[in-house]
Scaffold this motif. Structure first.
Motif, mmCIF file in Angstrom:
data_model
loop_
_atom_site.group_PDB
_atom_site.id
_atom_site.type_symbol
_atom_site.label_atom_id
_atom_site.label_comp_id
_atom_site.label_asym_id
_atom_site.label_seq_id
_atom_site.Cartn_x
_atom_site.Cartn_y
_atom_site.Cartn_z
ATOM 1 N N UNK A 129 0.487 -1.254 -0.335
ATOM 2 C CA UNK A 129 -0.157 -0.294 -0.528
ATOM 3 C C UNK A 129 0.824 0.745 0.124
ATOM 4 N N UNK A 130 0.240 2.315 -0.735
ATOM 5 C CA UNK A 130 1.006 3.682 -0.270
ATOM 6 C C UNK A 130 1.208 4.108 0.573
ATOM 7 N N UNK A 131 1.825 4.015 1.915
ATOM 8 C CA UNK A 131 1.889 4.490 3.013
ATOM 9 C C UNK A 131 1.989 6.072 3.339
ATOM 10 N N UNK A 132 2.903 6.528 2.621
ATOM 11 C CA UNK A 132 3.020 7.980 2.527
ATOM 12 C C UNK A 132 3.405 8.886 1.440
ATOM 13 N N UNK A 133 3.098 10.253 1.498
ATOM 14 C CA UNK A 133 3.320 11.330 0.520
ATOM 15 C C UNK A 133 4.063 11.982 0.770
ATOM 16 N N UNK A 134 5.476 12.307 1.362
ATOM 17 C CA UNK A 134 6.348 13.370 1.717
ATOM 18 C C UNK A 134 6.829 14.509 0.631
ATOM 19 N N UNK A 135 6.401 15.759 1.726
ATOM 20 C CA UNK A 135 7.696 16.261 0.718
ATOM 21 C C UNK A 135 8.602 17.204 1.640
ATOM 22 N N UNK A 136 8.634 16.595 2.960
ATOM 23 C CA UNK A 136 8.835 17.037 4.502
ATOM 24 C C UNK A 136 9.034 15.902 5.085
ATOM 25 N N UNK A 137 10.651 15.504 5.509
ATOM 26 C CA UNK A 137 10.659 14.409 6.699
ATOM 27 C C UNK A 137 9.622 14.463 7.617
ATOM 28 N N UNK A 138 9.231 15.436 8.511
ATOM 29 C CA UNK A 138 8.175 15.116 9.234
ATOM 30 C C UNK A 138 6.845 14.547 8.662
ATOM 31 N N UNK A 139 6.891 14.083 7.788
ATOM 32 C CA UNK A 139 6.108 13.249 6.866
ATOM 33 C C UNK A 139 5.772 12.239 6.588
ATOM 34 N N UNK A 140 7.400 11.415 6.670
ATOM 35 C CA UNK A 140 7.817 10.468 6.189
ATOM 36 C C UNK A 140 7.481 9.293 7.463
ATOM 37 N N UNK A 141 7.174 7.779 7.059
ATOM 38 C CA UNK A 141 7.014 7.031 7.488
ATOM 39 C C UNK A 141 7.325 6.627 9.188
ATOM 40 N N UNK A 142 7.563 6.759 10.265
ATOM 41 C CA UNK A 142 7.980 6.691 11.674
ATOM 42 C C UNK A 142 8.708 5.147 11.899
ATOM 43 N N UNK A 143 7.928 4.485 11.792
ATOM 44 C CA UNK A 143 7.770 3.210 11.947
ATOM 45 C C UNK A 143 9.542 2.655 11.448
ATOM 46 N N UNK A 144 10.701 1.909 12.235
ATOM 47 C CA UNK A 144 12.272 2.032 11.756
ATOM 48 C C UNK A 144 11.540 0.343 10.458
#
Ligand code: GTP
Ligand code: MG
Length: 202
Positions: free
Chosen positions: A7-22
């Motif tokens: 699944x498309x989990x995140x669409x980001x332009x800035x780091x705070x929009x990246x997924x948090x899971x490691x």
């Protein structure tokens, strides 16, 4: 690795929009139009989950695809697209760099190069930059369906030499049209991300 769930989990332009899971990540880089989004669709067995276009500059954000709940594939905007509006060009460089620079869970980068041509100046700059930061790179030589089969070794050799690739660097001719190179690329990614010794049921 058999891939069923994506699944498309995140669409980001800035780091705070990246997924948090490691989760371990694999990022795909290369010039605009080289076939990054197409290659991702091929690997995940989907026709058009990652948006593809014949016009360069299609992917303009950093798109995180979650694969089997255990790994992320990261589709990046391409570089070298001169016709984009200037303010977009000015944003993409830092957007890509910020992502690549300090992403701890980034395990390997797949650098795409069009098999028909020697790497461009920007390709070589990107490779140099990645090597400097000690990121593991796999080279996917895209659009192999566009040249005669007999020409593939020659083109691969020219690209290998231009990259200054060593004997342990991996170059994989690839086609999103014919799916050639797909299994090999998945195997190499899996080995790097999960290690050589690990066994999977699938
Ligand atoms: P940006 O998002 O602009 O950076 O481009 P991209 O690298 O994601 O390229 P994309 O996957 O959108 O593909 C660009 C064009 O090349 C599309 O018209 C694709 O259909 C075509 N293409 C991609 N891979 C292949 C391939 O292996 N063979 C052939 N023949 N065409 C391909
Ligand atoms: Mg794209």
């Amino acid at each position: 690795m058999k891939i069923h769930n994506v699944k498309l989990l995140a669409v980001a332009a800035e780091p705070h929009q990246y997924p948090e899971e490691m989760r371990p990540e694999v990022a795909f880089v290369g010039r605009s139009n080289v076939g990054k989004s197409s290659l991702i669709n091929t690997l995940i067995n989907r026709k058009a989950l990652a948006r593809v276009s014949q016009n360069p500059g299609k992917t303009r954000t950093i798109n995180f695809y979650e694969i089997e709940s255990k790994i992320y594939f990261v589709d990046l905007p391409g570089y070298g697209y001169a016709k984009a509006p200037k303010d977009e060009i000015a944003r993409w460089g830092p957007m890509i760099e910020k992502y690549l620079y300090n992403r701890e869970q980034l395990k390997v980068i797949v650098q795409l190069i069009d098999i028909r041509h020697p790497p461009s100046k920007l390709d070589l700059q990107m490779v140099q930059w990645l090597r400097h930061y000690d990121v593991r790179i796999i080279f996917a030589l895209t659009k192999m369906d566009k040249i005669n089969r007999s020409q593939i070794p020659k083109h691969t050799k020219i690209i290998r030499e231009a990259l200054g690739a060593g004997s342990d660097d991996i170059l994989i001719p690839f086609s999103s049209e014919t799916k050639q190179g797909k299994e090999e690329l998945l195997e190499v990614i899996e080995k790097i991300v999960f290690g050589e010794g690990e066994h999977h049921n699938d």
